[in-house]
Design an enzyme around this catalytic site. Structure first.
Site, PDB file in Angstrom:
ATOM      1  N   ASP A  98      -5.185 -14.964  11.748  1.00 56.43           N
ATOM      2  CA  ASP A  98      -4.733 -13.584  11.653  1.00 56.43           C
ATOM      3  C   ASP A  98      -5.092 -12.915  12.980  1.00 56.43           C
ATOM      4  O   ASP A  98      -6.243 -12.976  13.411  1.00 56.43           O
ATOM      5  CB  ASP A  98      -5.479 -12.906  10.494  1.00 56.43           C
ATOM      6  CG  ASP A  98      -4.638 -11.859   9.809  1.00 56.43           C
ATOM      7  OD1 ASP A  98      -4.053 -11.025  10.525  1.00 56.43           O
ATOM      8  OD2 ASP A  98      -4.582 -11.865   8.570  1.00 56.43           O
ATOM      9  N   ASP A 199      -1.213  -8.808  12.638  1.00 55.54           N
ATOM     10  CA  ASP A 199      -1.529  -7.649  11.809  1.00 55.54           C
ATOM     11  C   ASP A 199      -1.034  -6.327  12.400  1.00 55.54           C
ATOM     12  O   ASP A 199      -1.194  -6.085  13.601  1.00 55.54           O
ATOM     13  CB  ASP A 199      -3.064  -7.578  11.661  1.00 55.54           C
ATOM     14  CG  ASP A 199      -3.528  -6.470  10.740  1.00 55.54           C
ATOM     15  OD1 ASP A 199      -3.313  -6.588   9.528  1.00 55.54           O
ATOM     16  OD2 ASP A 199      -4.094  -5.466  11.252  1.00 55.54           O
ATOM     17  N   GLU A 256       3.593  -8.561  10.999  1.00 51.09           N
ATOM     18  CA  GLU A 256       3.505  -7.635   9.869  1.00 51.09           C
ATOM     19  C   GLU A 256       4.154  -6.334  10.331  1.00 51.09           C
ATOM     20  O   GLU A 256       3.506  -5.485  10.933  1.00 51.09           O
ATOM     21  CB  GLU A 256       2.052  -7.404   9.442  1.00 51.09           C
ATOM     22  CG  GLU A 256       1.977  -6.697   8.114  1.00 51.09           C
ATOM     23  CD  GLU A 256       0.711  -5.880   7.896  1.00 51.09           C
ATOM     24  OE1 GLU A 256       0.442  -5.532   6.747  1.00 51.09           O
ATOM     25  OE2 GLU A 256       0.004  -5.554   8.875  1.00 51.09           O
ATOM     26  N   HIS A 329      -2.878 -10.334   0.105  1.00 47.10           N
ATOM     27  CA  HIS A 329      -4.188  -9.747  -0.191  1.00 47.10           C
ATOM     28  C   HIS A 329      -4.140  -8.222  -0.239  1.00 47.10           C
ATOM     29  O   HIS A 329      -5.176  -7.590  -0.429  1.00 47.10           O
ATOM     30  CB  HIS A 329      -5.176 -10.203   0.881  1.00 47.10           C
ATOM     31  CG  HIS A 329      -4.814  -9.659   2.227  1.00 47.10           C
ATOM     32  ND1 HIS A 329      -3.660 -10.041   2.884  1.00 47.10           N
ATOM     33  CD2 HIS A 329      -5.402  -8.727   3.006  1.00 47.10           C
ATOM     34  CE1 HIS A 329      -3.572  -9.368   4.005  1.00 47.10           C
ATOM     35  NE2 HIS A 329      -4.617  -8.576   4.119  1.00 47.10           N
ATOM     36  N   ASP A 330      -2.969  -7.636  -0.035  1.00 46.86           N
ATOM     37  CA  ASP A 330      -2.843  -6.170  -0.078  1.00 46.86           C
ATOM     38  C   ASP A 330      -2.097  -5.694  -1.323  1.00 46.86           C
ATOM     39  O   ASP A 330      -1.767  -4.505  -1.428  1.00 46.86           O
ATOM     40  CB  ASP A 330      -2.071  -5.666   1.148  1.00 46.86           C
ATOM     41  CG  ASP A 330      -2.882  -5.787   2.433  1.00 46.86           C
ATOM     42  OD1 ASP A 330      -4.122  -5.700   2.369  1.00 46.86           O
ATOM     43  OD2 ASP A 330      -2.269  -5.964   3.497  1.00 46.86           O
TER      44      ASP A 330
HETATM   45  C1  NOJ Z   1      -2.815  -4.984   7.137  1.00 51.56           C
HETATM   46  C2  NOJ Z   1      -3.764  -5.894   6.439  1.00 51.56           C
HETATM   47  O1  NOJ Z   1      -3.026  -6.794   5.645  1.00 51.56           O
HETATM   48  C3  NOJ Z   1      -4.698  -5.036   5.633  1.00 51.56           C
HETATM   49  O2  NOJ Z   1      -5.482  -5.794   4.746  1.00 51.56           O
HETATM   50  C4  NOJ Z   1      -5.526  -4.240   6.593  1.00 51.56           C
HETATM   51  O3  NOJ Z   1      -6.343  -3.356   5.878  1.00 51.56           O
HETATM   52  C5  NOJ Z   1      -4.655  -3.445   7.579  1.00 51.56           C
HETATM   53  N1  NOJ Z   1      -3.563  -4.206   8.096  1.00 51.56           N
HETATM   54  C6  NOJ Z   1      -5.467  -2.967   8.749  1.00 51.56           C
HETATM   55  O4  NOJ Z   1      -5.808  -4.031   9.591  1.00 51.56           O
END
Ligand code: NOJ
Ligand code: CA
Length: 557
Positions: A98, A199, A256, A329-330
């Site tokens: 990541d 990210d 992302e 994971h979000d």
């Molecule tokens: C996206 C990530 O998937 C998330 O878990 C994170 O809190 C934010 N970006 C900030 O890095």
């Protein structure tokens, strides 16, 4: 489309903290990932994305990096990563890390030096501005709530943080910073990492041209998203990053990129010479059957998701490949979001997978998804672990929710639900650890676990294996990656179906995404059944009769 090694990806995202503990501290680690490589081979995956394992104070569970060069001791050390890469390689699996370069941790030495001397070299690595007579330099709200600016001590200076205040944003306008990042990225690629999930990358560029925006919340702040998401000029940074790093190593990269990508820029992002190999598409991620909007309307919700998924495919239309996923994971777990509670079972769980799995693009699974792990609702707020959960709670209360309403909403939609430890077997702590884990295991692990499902030919896990085997099979692999996409039965409520064609082959993927049966006139003559989540498929005089939540993949003549 030029063919690339990563087009064949069946990806698997690992949240290392919750995957497997091997040294009895209750926290998952890199050795734990290596220990399960054969299980991932059994499932059929060939790319792993590891959520951040760099050194971090864990204010955002690793998305706040304090040392880009080191592995956090919680996860092991660099030797463990090298071992993982080597063992994965032996099994034909590539490792992606990541890459978190929109921001660092506030404990990163660069930021510590910036605080000491905001006018010095490292002050220019971050976005530090003078305050105004009203306070912060502008009224942007951070993505995680509260002002996006934090005052530096008792000075009149503020630093920008689009996420938590422990994650100061890096200043990508500074070439020295960019160079430093590229060198770091190349070091990981030299080590054997085959690419990155990148990210928050759409936020690298900030547009400060506007003064304060109209206030839109009780917090007196404004949503500045449009000014810090895919802002004009971001392409210069993204292209430079690619040319100096990824491209040189033939790396696979998944950006992302939040919603908001203008269709005309798609090629720049994921075209043949795009900034990234692919991007995660967010279009389905905002839906939840239990939200105020969709409660009691699960079929209408599916139709809305269908519309968005199909619009996305029409927009991409062979210009690149999206990265299709359901969980990460979000987000809370898939079935909790898409299927009403009383309808959750093997059929509805496999159906949701079927909708997503055969769309044009590449596939990514999240740990626990293939065994249908569920959300573990909490009794009390303090059972959550993520600092951002508490920030959100306070924000919701400030915006007028009662404590109960706020807790209910968090309990329903929290991203933390996907972070409970992986359920490997029915041993104590689900086989994740020999001691009490850092975050409570879902007590349903005795029924829902990997070991049980692996033995059961009718399990969800077995169905995922079949889907993966079909996607990888010699006859259909190219069809599912490069084949054309044409919607079927688009106006049929609750039915999400499409035809994929390539060379002389044609396949229909038909999902009856509702609790009632459906009868549909087939789009052609069926040559063979490639997949079904029921034992039987009823076809009479050119009409297919689908059971509740039946998903089928048919080869057509
Ligand atoms: C996206 C990530 O998937 C998330 O878990 C994170 O809190 C934010 N970006 C900030 O890095
Ligand atoms: Ca451990």
């Amino acid at each position: 489309m030029l063919k690339n090694w990563w087009h064949n990806t069946i990806g698997y995202q690992i949240y290392p903290k919750s995957f497997q503990d091997t040294n009895g501290d209750g926290i998952g680690d890199l050795k734990g990932v290596t220990a399960h490589l054969d299980d991932l081979v059994d499932l059929g995956i060939n790319v792993i994305w590891l959520c951040p394992v760099n050194k971090s104070p864990m204010k955002d569970h690793g998305y706040d990096i304090s040392d880009y060069e080191e592995i956090d001791p919680m996860f092991g050390n660099k030797g463990d990563l090298i071992e993982l890469i080597r063992e994965a390689d032996r099994r034909g699996i590539r490792i992606l890390m990541d890459l978190v370069v929109n921001h660092t941790s506030s404990e990163h030495p660069w930021f510590q030096r910036a605080l000491e001397d905001p006018d010095g070299k490292y002050g220019k690595y971050y976005i530090i501005r003078e305050g105004t007579d009203k306070g912060a330099p502008n009224n942007w709200r951070s993505i995680f709530g509260g002002s996006a600016w934090e005052r530096i001590g008792d000075t009149n200076r503020y630093y920008l943080h689009l996420f938590t205040k422990w994650q100061p944003d890096l200043n990508w306008e500074n070439p020295a910073l960019r160079q430093e990042i590229y060198e770091m990225v190349n070091r990981w690629l030299d080590l054997g990492v085959r690419g990155f999930r990148v990210d928050a990358i759409s936020h690298l560029k900030k547009d400060f041209s506007a003064p304060d925006l109209p206030v839109d919340g009780a917090d007196g702040l404004a949503d500045g998203f449009a000014f810090f998401t895919n802002a004009e000029g971001i392409g210069v940074f993204l292209n430079e990053l690619k040319e100096n790093t990824f491209q040189r190593h033939d790396a696979m990269t998944i950006g992302e990129v939040d919603e908001g990508l203008p269709p005309e820029t798609l090629e720049k992002y994921i075209g043949e010479n795009g900034y990234f190999s692919t991007i995660f598409d967010f279009c389905h991620s905002i839906f939840h059957v239990n939200s105020a909007k969709w409660k009691d309307q699960p079929v209408a919700m599916m139709d809305e998701i269908k519309k968005l998924l199909f619009e996305k495919q029409a927009m991409v239309n062979g210009r690149g490949l999206l990265c299709n996923y359901l969980e990460n994971h979000d987000l809370s777990r898939t079935v909790e979001r898409f299927i009403p509670e009383n309808e959750i079972d093997f059929y509805s769980s496999s159906l949701v997978a079927g909708i997503n799995f055969f769309l044009p693009g590449i596939v990514f699974l999240y740990q626990g998804q293939a065994i249908g792990m569920r959300d573990f609702r909490k009794e009390r707020l303090d059972e959550f672990r993520d600092p951002t959960t508490f920030v959100l709670y306070e924000e919701q209360i400030r915006n007028g929710m009662t404590a109960e309403e706020s807790f209910d909403q968090i309990n329903r939609e929290s991203r933390e639900h996907s972070r409970t430890p992986m359920q490997w077997n029915s041993a104590p702590n689900a086989g994740f650890s020999t001691v009490e884990p850092w975050f409570a295991v879902n007590p349903n692990y005795r029924e829902i676990n990997y070991e049980t499902q692996k033995k059961d030919p009718n399990s969800l896990y077995a169905f995922y294996k079949k889907m993966i085997a079909l996607r990888k099979s010699g006859d259909f692999q190219e069809l599912f990656i490069y084949g054309s996409f044409d919607p079927l039965y688009e106006d049929e409520p609750g039915v999400i179906a499409y035809r994929r064609s390539y060379d002389s082959r044609s396949v229909a993927v038909i999902n009856n995404a509702k609790p009632d049966e459906a009868a549909l006139t087939l789009p052609g003559t069926v040559k063979s059944t490639l997949l079904s989540n029921y034992d039987t498929i009823v076809i009479n005089s050119g009409i297919i009769h689908l059971k509740r939540y039946q998903t089928v993949v048919l080869e057509l003549l």
